[in-house]
Write an enzyme that holds these catalytic residues in place. Structure first.
Site, PDB file in Angstrom:
ATOM      1  N   ASP A  52       0.818  -1.213   0.000  1.00 13.78           N
ATOM      2  CA  ASP A  52       0.000   0.000   0.000  1.00 13.78           C
ATOM      3  C   ASP A  52       0.850   1.261   0.000  1.00 13.78           C
ATOM      4  O   ASP A  52       2.021   1.231   0.374  1.00 13.78           O
ATOM      5  CB  ASP A  52      -0.879   0.037   1.257  1.00 13.78           C
ATOM      6  CG  ASP A  52      -1.961  -1.020   1.220  1.00 13.78           C
ATOM      7  OD1 ASP A  52      -2.230  -1.547   0.128  1.00 13.78           O
ATOM      8  OD2 ASP A  52      -2.533  -1.310   2.290  1.00 13.78           O
ATOM      9  N   TYR A 110       5.531  -9.487   8.058  1.00 13.02           N
ATOM     10  CA  TYR A 110       5.361  -8.040   8.210  1.00 13.02           C
ATOM     11  C   TYR A 110       5.569  -7.669   9.675  1.00 13.02           C
ATOM     12  O   TYR A 110       5.247  -8.457  10.578  1.00 13.02           O
ATOM     13  CB  TYR A 110       3.937  -7.623   7.823  1.00 13.02           C
ATOM     14  CG  TYR A 110       3.684  -7.487   6.338  1.00 13.02           C
ATOM     15  CD1 TYR A 110       3.934  -6.285   5.680  1.00 13.02           C
ATOM     16  CD2 TYR A 110       3.170  -8.550   5.589  1.00 13.02           C
ATOM     17  CE1 TYR A 110       3.688  -6.148   4.330  1.00 13.02           C
ATOM     18  CE2 TYR A 110       2.921  -8.413   4.232  1.00 13.02           C
ATOM     19  CZ  TYR A 110       3.181  -7.209   3.606  1.00 13.02           C
ATOM     20  OH  TYR A 110       2.936  -7.071   2.269  1.00 13.02           O
TER      21      TYR A 110
END
Lengths: 243, 243
Positions: A52, A110
């Site tokens: 993103d 992540y």
């Protein structure tokens, strides 16, 4: 033609994510221009995932097919000198023609970083600021309930359609060092905004706003509104990609 | 009216230094707007020093005279919420009317950071990248020759006129941690670009391009061209101000 796997690292602050987009500067568009300067010909680039806008990566892989005969060291040095300061190419490896940056990936890790206490301009760029220290133990109780195969639909934002919303989480842990709190998660894949929503839910649990067993309800009801907030992108790092 | 000493920290990347300038965004101009929003009236701000465009500060002091009766904690919280992410106000202290952010300062410490090895996008913002590890011992030999009272004219850029170019250096040391090298210097004052030129000269010494005794020649001849390069601003931090 040979297939080359490149490993990048980038500070995503100034980019609208990885993927090409019309009228937006993305990491892929900058890499594309830089590779064309280096190699003299347009080169197709296939990334390991979308990221993103504003999300960072310590490891991001992409593959290219190219005819270049530039030695590895010269390729890395040349490409790094063309790329802007906030993008680096950190590895170059020839791979088999069947290797695919996205489909060969077995999983990713992540990390979402937060900090608490007084506003600190050098932390503001890479951490989400919270007012007080959350309860790390209850956050880890929540994290433990994510491990295994679950339907994460309720922990994702609509906007990107995928058929299958089942993912397998291998590891999920919350750690605490100094004034920093890290939410780390490894899975075979991630849905849209999944890590930012999971980190926001973990934070809500740590602040006593949600129960640590909340994940079961979200898995069962597939109801986004039961989970916590979507935290902003600047605290999120793609940390590792597993092949 | 009371005099208040504010301590700021800022990431200078996006600013044309501290001081007001026509047609440029500076830290002072942003603080000025933010204070006016908080207090409702224009407020004079006096900083402890100028800093160059792109230079960072972990401690930067300024004083204001104001009538405000906002409690300290509310002032800090309110101002921080108005200031952008890359500027924070970290302390607020009422001081005597004779106290002056600039003239009461007894000295300052600056640190110039470098890193070596592969390009690293998260280091690129705050460190100057060098290709190989310099010789720390010879850099410290050079650093030691700076201590004491000297005429630093040859270690400054023209462009800002000061009458007196003699400064007293209290401490100067080069340290090495991981892939980082830090040039740290405390003095009662600094000339224009002085730290960036001294760090550039220390680096040239560490890379064997200049002798470690070069400072004596620069002091005697006051000749800028004998010293090393002016390193770029992004590696420089104003680290401490001594009152």
């Amino acid at each position: 033609m040979k297939r080359v796997l490149l490993c990048l690292a980038f500070d995503g602050t100034n980019y609208h994510g990885w993927q090409f987009q019309p009228n937006a500067v993305t990491v892929q568009s900058i890499l594309n221009e830089s590779l064309e300067k280096l190699l003299g010909v347009p080169t197709n680039i296939t990334g390991c995932s979308r990221t993103d806008a504003g999300v960072h990566a310590k490891q991001f892989f992409c593959h290219i097919d190219c005819a270049d005969n530039i030695p590895r060291e010269a390729f890395l040095k040349g490409l790094n000198s063309i790329l802007p300061n906030d993008i680096a190419v950190i590895d170059y490896r020839e791979v088999d023609k069947n290797f695919h940056a996205r489909y060969s990936a077995k999983g990713k890790r992540y990390v979402y970083g937060m900090y608490y206490g007084d506003k600190e301009p050098f932390d503001e760029r890479y951490y989400y600021r919270i007012d007080s220290i959350p309860d790390i133990r209850s956050m880890n109780e929540f994290a433990a309930t994510l491990i295994g195969e679950h339907d994460f639909q309720g922990f994702s934002s609509s906007g990107r359609s995928v058929e299958n919303t089942i993912r397998n989480v291998n590891e999920c842990v919350v750690t605490h060092a100094g004034n920093k709190v890290y939410f780390s998660i490894s899975a075979n894949g991630f849905l849209y905004n999944m890590v930012r929503i999971l980190a926001g839910t973990a934070l809500a649990v740590g602040l006593g706003k949600l129960p640590s067993r909340i994940a079961n309800s979200v898995f069962n009801d597939k109801n986004r509104s039961l989970a916590g907030d979507t935290l902003p992108p600047h605290g999120l790092f793609l940390e590792e990609v597993f092949y």
